[in-house]
Design an enzyme around this catalytic site. Structure first.
Site, PDB file in Angstrom:
ATOM      1  N   LYS A 174      23.283   9.788  29.753  1.00  0.00           N
ATOM      2  CA  LYS A 174      24.374   9.715  28.551  1.00  0.00           C
ATOM      3  C   LYS A 174      25.876   8.744  28.921  1.00  0.00           C
ATOM      4  O   LYS A 174      25.074   8.418  30.884  1.00  0.00           O
ATOM      5  CB  LYS A 174      24.583  11.166  28.296  1.00  0.00           C
ATOM      6  CG  LYS A 174      26.107  12.062  29.616  1.00  0.00           C
ATOM      7  CD  LYS A 174      26.861  13.343  28.969  1.00  0.00           C
ATOM      8  CE  LYS A 174      26.999  13.172  29.832  1.00  0.00           C
ATOM      9  NZ  LYS A 174      28.274  14.763  29.232  1.00  0.00           N
ATOM     10  N   CYS A 207      21.027  19.676  32.626  1.00  0.00           N
ATOM     11  CA  CYS A 207      21.478  21.185  31.893  1.00  0.00           C
ATOM     12  C   CYS A 207      20.866  21.966  30.419  1.00  0.00           C
ATOM     13  O   CYS A 207      19.982  22.800  30.202  1.00  0.00           O
ATOM     14  CB  CYS A 207      23.292  21.611  31.459  1.00  0.00           C
ATOM     15  SG  CYS A 207      23.963  20.644  32.777  1.00  0.00           S
TER      16      CYS A 207
HETATM   17  C1  UGA Z   1      26.131  20.059  28.708  1.00  0.00           C
HETATM   18  C2  UGA Z   1      27.670  20.049  27.996  1.00  0.00           C
HETATM   19  O1  UGA Z   1      28.262  19.630  26.822  1.00  0.00           O
HETATM   20  C3  UGA Z   1      28.653  20.962  28.929  1.00  0.00           C
HETATM   21  O2  UGA Z   1      29.884  21.836  28.024  1.00  0.00           O
HETATM   22  C4  UGA Z   1      28.230  22.189  30.167  1.00  0.00           C
HETATM   23  O3  UGA Z   1      28.699  22.582  31.303  1.00  0.00           O
HETATM   24  C5  UGA Z   1      26.853  21.357  30.728  1.00  0.00           C
HETATM   25  O4  UGA Z   1      26.304  20.670  30.109  1.00  0.00           O
HETATM   26  C6  UGA Z   1      26.356  22.002  31.826  1.00  0.00           C
HETATM   27  O5  UGA Z   1      25.712  23.330  31.237  1.00  0.00           O
HETATM   28  O6  UGA Z   1      26.837  21.934  33.300  1.00  0.00           O
HETATM   29  P1  UGA Z   1      26.145  17.676  30.233  1.00  0.00           P
HETATM   30  O7  UGA Z   1      25.156  17.583  30.413  1.00  0.00           O
HETATM   31  O8  UGA Z   1      27.262  16.861  30.992  1.00  0.00           O
HETATM   32  O9  UGA Z   1      27.306  19.130  29.337  1.00  0.00           O
HETATM   33  O10 UGA Z   1      26.199  16.456  28.272  1.00  0.00           O
HETATM   34  P2  UGA Z   1      26.470  16.237  27.239  1.00  0.00           P
HETATM   35  O11 UGA Z   1      28.019  15.709  26.941  1.00  0.00           O
HETATM   36  O12 UGA Z   1      26.210  18.170  26.599  1.00  0.00           O
HETATM   37  O13 UGA Z   1      25.392  15.627  26.484  1.00  0.00           O
HETATM   38  C7  UGA Z   1      23.847  16.018  27.223  1.00  0.00           C
HETATM   39  C8  UGA Z   1      23.054  15.443  26.365  1.00  0.00           C
HETATM   40  O14 UGA Z   1      23.267  15.338  24.471  1.00  0.00           O
HETATM   41  C9  UGA Z   1      22.939  13.630  26.802  1.00  0.00           C
HETATM   42  O15 UGA Z   1      21.699  13.538  27.082  1.00  0.00           O
HETATM   43  C10 UGA Z   1      23.803  12.791  25.438  1.00  0.00           C
HETATM   44  O16 UGA Z   1      23.627  11.514  25.483  1.00  0.00           O
HETATM   45  C11 UGA Z   1      23.192  14.070  24.567  1.00  0.00           C
HETATM   46  N1  UGA Z   1      24.020  13.647  23.535  1.00  0.00           N
HETATM   47  C12 UGA Z   1      25.107  14.401  23.314  1.00  0.00           C
HETATM   48  C13 UGA Z   1      24.011  13.310  21.803  1.00  0.00           C
HETATM   49  O17 UGA Z   1      22.807  12.559  22.441  1.00  0.00           O
HETATM   50  N2  UGA Z   1      24.836  12.733  20.700  1.00  0.00           N
HETATM   51  C14 UGA Z   1      25.778  13.316  20.581  1.00  0.00           C
HETATM   52  O18 UGA Z   1      26.733  13.628  19.575  1.00  0.00           O
HETATM   53  C15 UGA Z   1      26.186  14.197  22.464  1.00  0.00           C
END
Ligand code: UGA
Length: 416
Positions: free
Chosen positions: A315, A255
């Protein structure tokens, strides 16, 4: 109870279908993929998503959900959620072909007064393209973007921060909002274009936030400041918020990279300068490269160096490796001659390097242990017994999973 149709059973569609059934609606979910539908009819989720399979089995036992390869069965649905993938096109924009083809396939079977609801993340104003294909005044086009995180999608479905519904009239958006009336949350009822833009703005904002966090963490390392405490101090400001402040080896997934690029294309088209978007992408590449640089600085020539990697998914709590920083970093290390053996609780094979069945195996003869995904279970690994099997005990924990005091006690070479 409403009659709900779902088109596309990826993680968004399946979560939407199961979630709607849990809210008491009667759901029929359609996908062209025969194998997926067969699996689902046998109560198996085609992908790993915590709690989803159990919820699916329960909904099936109550006869609230069924799966089909036959689009005609959508004929009874009063509300149809379009949950098709919108992958990134070569120029960075989102590819709408799956969505538009699906709409083309079902448009003539829809009953009058059907609500056709776009869940997929689509470029701003895509609803107009869908409307042109449908070409029916008795079908109402709604934009209801999803905000589900992989790994906690069903939880997010039932505990949303908000539900955004865009429609041509307030009455239409209110009717769709009623489908979610069992969920206690804020509703934003708006027009279609604003709903579509809200999704891109939210994902891009989060990506920018993470890029900033990763850059601050890098700065902390150079200045010998404590990034955990700095970011805690920053996040306690209510205007900033204490979530999404954990540094890592870069953000990834299906995403953020796609949506930041797609918003940049929209901004270009509208001739609005949004330099933060390209800066966030650049910062994210830097975050990955910093991991490589730290390793090279410590170990020198990587030719033949054995690296045990913990984590392949982009993640924790998912088996999804699309745009995973872990995979990008592994590829770069391999290009420098490193030999990789990896372990991930949910990813059991990957082309180009060895994936072990147990975390303990990646320690064997390794010159470096590299943590790339934030799986909580890595914190349970008994380091004291496994590090004895390493050739040299170097540890680079990009997700700060291990307790620093524990690492110091074990006298490992901490790379940071
Ligand atoms: C993201 C959004 O958070 C959702 O709200 C959205 O619906 C979704 O995309 C989508 O468009 O379908 P997602 O891709 O599942 O969700 O993952 P996230 O939990 O947002 O994490 C994204 C990335 O950021 C991962 O690589 C994760 O490891 C990283 N991350 C996240 C960090 O490095 N630190 C953090 O504090 C949070």
């Amino acid at each position: 109870m409403k009659k709900v149709g779902v088109v596309g059973v990826g993680y968004v569609g399946l979560t939407q279908a199961v979630g709607m059934a849990q809210l008491g609606h009667s759901v029929i979910a359609y996908d062209i993929d025969v194998e997926k539908i067969t699996k689902l009819n046998n109560s198996n989720s085609p992908f790993f998503e915590p709690g989803l399979e159990e919820a699916l089995i329960e909904a099936q036992s109550k006869n609230l959900i069924s799966f089909t390869n036959d689009a005609e069965t959508l004929i009874d649905a009063e509300y149809i959620f379009l949950c098709l993938p919108t992958p990134q096109d070569e120029d960075g924009s989102a590819d709408l072909n799956y969505l538009l083809e699906a709409v083309n396939e079902i448009k003539d079977i829809l009953k009058p007064n059907t609500y056709l609801i776009i869940k997929s993340t689509v470029p701003v104003n895509s609803w107009k393209q869908v409307e042109q294909i449908v070409e029916r005044e008795d079908v109402f086009l709604i934009s209801n973007p999803e905000f589900l995180r992989e790994g906690s999608a069903l939880f997010d479905f039932h505990n949303p921060d908000r539900i955004v519904i865009g429609a041509t009239t307030k009455e239409q958006s209110q009717i769709v909002a009623e489908m979610y009336s069992n969920l206690s949350t804020e509703f934003v009822l708006t027009d279609n274009t604003s709903a579509e833009l809200t999704k891109y703005a939210a994902n891009s904002f989060l990506a920018i936030k993470l890029s900033f966090v990763n850059d601050i963490a890098a700065l902390c390392e150079n200045l010998n400041a404590n990034s955990g405490e700095v970011l805690k101090g920053v996040g306690l400001d209510n205007r900033i918020g204490n979530k999404f402040l954990t540094p890592g080896p870069g953000w990834g997934g299906s995403c953020f990279p796609k949506d930041v690029n797609a918003l940049a294309r929209v901004a270009d088209r509208e001739k609005i300068m949004m330099p933060l978007l390209s800066a966030a992408i650049e910062s994210n590449v830097n975050a990955q490269n910093r991991v490589i640089q730290k390793i090279v600085d410590k170990l020198g020539d990587l030719n033949g160096i054995r690296i045990g990697v913990l984590g392949l998914a982009f993640k924790a709590n998912t088996d999804d490796t699309r745009n995973s920083p872990a995979i990008e970093i592994i590829r770069k290390l391999q290009a420098l001659g490193a030999v990789i053996s990896a372990y991930d609780p949910a990813v059991k094979a990957f082309e180009g390097f060895e994936v072990k069945n147990d975390a303990s195996e990646v320690f064997i003869d390794a010159d470096l242990l590299l943590v790339l995904t934030e799986w909580a279970e890595f914190a349970q690994i008994e380091l004291s017994s496994h590090i004895q099997n390493m050739r040299v005990v170097n540890i680079l924990d990009t997700r700060n999973i291990f307790e620093l005091d524990e690492l110091k006690k074990l006298k490992v070479n901490i790379i940071n």
